[in-house]
Scaffold this motif. Structure first.
Motif, mmCIF file in Angstrom:
data_model
loop_
_atom_site.group_PDB
_atom_site.id
_atom_site.type_symbol
_atom_site.label_atom_id
_atom_site.label_comp_id
_atom_site.label_asym_id
_atom_site.label_seq_id
_atom_site.Cartn_x
_atom_site.Cartn_y
_atom_site.Cartn_z
ATOM 1 N N PHE A 173 0.809 -1.219 0.000
ATOM 2 C CA PHE A 173 0.000 0.000 0.000
ATOM 3 C C PHE A 173 0.842 1.268 0.000
ATOM 4 O O PHE A 173 0.394 2.313 -0.479
ATOM 5 C CB PHE A 173 -0.962 0.014 1.201
ATOM 6 N N GLY A 189 -4.406 4.367 -1.595
ATOM 7 C CA GLY A 189 -5.017 3.099 -1.564
ATOM 8 C C GLY A 189 -6.348 2.783 -1.104
ATOM 9 O O GLY A 189 -6.874 1.763 -1.010
ATOM 10 N N SER A 203 -5.596 -1.203 -5.106
ATOM 11 C CA SER A 203 -6.406 -1.789 -4.034
ATOM 12 C C SER A 203 -7.755 -2.248 -4.566
ATOM 13 O O SER A 203 -8.254 -3.321 -4.196
ATOM 14 C CB SER A 203 -6.605 -0.761 -2.916
#
Length: 211
Positions: A74, A211, A82
């Protein structure tokens, strides 16, 4: 109509200075409010992509029946990465899929239900001429997006793959209110509690979302 949703909630919330999905608004976490709206709209399967403080997020979402997948990278990836992890984790069949970040606490279930009735490969809500969240896609619209590796994340994938996105005007200011900064947070609180008019700050086209 079967609905599913993927929430991107892996980022560090660096501009806010506090982890946005777990911030509390009117006694409920931001991500909890999002999940409630999705459930009320009929979303049967919801997946959240977590990274930063992923364990806390998972503990928050488990009682809500939300499955969590981890974006271990991330710190170096974008929101679209994501979303792709979450999409890959979906298990059941679906007719429409909502894609959204984990920092839009004022989206309304009624808006989501109305979006589901709109035709087209993909639909996005628009309030007062301003595009909002979530993006709703149908299976035929998702085809080709997931192999995109270029710039600008989901926006870039939509453009590069020629996905037709239908703008759907709504009376739902909340779909445009992302909690990116403290200023945004105060605006969200004002809209929730006082119904103040939206400030006229322009959108940030092409901005990279965490993310």
């Amino acid at each position: 109509m079967r609905a599913a949703a993927v929430i991107a909630a892996a980022g560090r919330s660096s501009r806010m200075g506090e982890f946005k999905p777990l911030m509390v608004l009117d006694g409920e976490t931001v991500i909890g409010r999002i999940v409630r709206a999705l459930r009320d709209a009929g979303a049967e399967e919801i997946v959240a992509a977590a990274g930063y403080r992923g364990g806390e997020l998972e503990r928050c979402l488990a009682p809500l029946g939300v499955r969590v997948v981890r974006n271990r990278r991330f710190r170096e990836t974008q929101m679209f990465d994501s979303l792709k992890l979450g999409i890959a984790a979906l298990t059941g069949p679906w007719d429409v899929l909502f894609l959204l970040p984990g920092d839009v606490p004022l989206i309304r279930a009624g808006t989501l239900r109305a979006m589901m009735e709109q035709p087209g490969q993909a639909v996005r809500p628009v309030w007062n001429g301003r595009g909002g969240h979530p993006l709703m896609v149908r299976p035929e619209g998702l085809s080709g997006l997931l192999d995109y590796r270029g710039p600008d994340g989901l926006r870039g994938a939509v453009s590069a793959r020629g996905l037709t996105v239908t703008d759907f005007p709504v009376e739902d200011r909340g779909c445009t209110l992302d909690a990116d900064t403290r200023e945004d947070w105060e605006e969200i609180r004002a809209v929730l509690h006082c119904g103040e008019k939206q400030r006229t700050a322009p959108q940030r086209p092409g901005a990279v979302r965490e993310g």
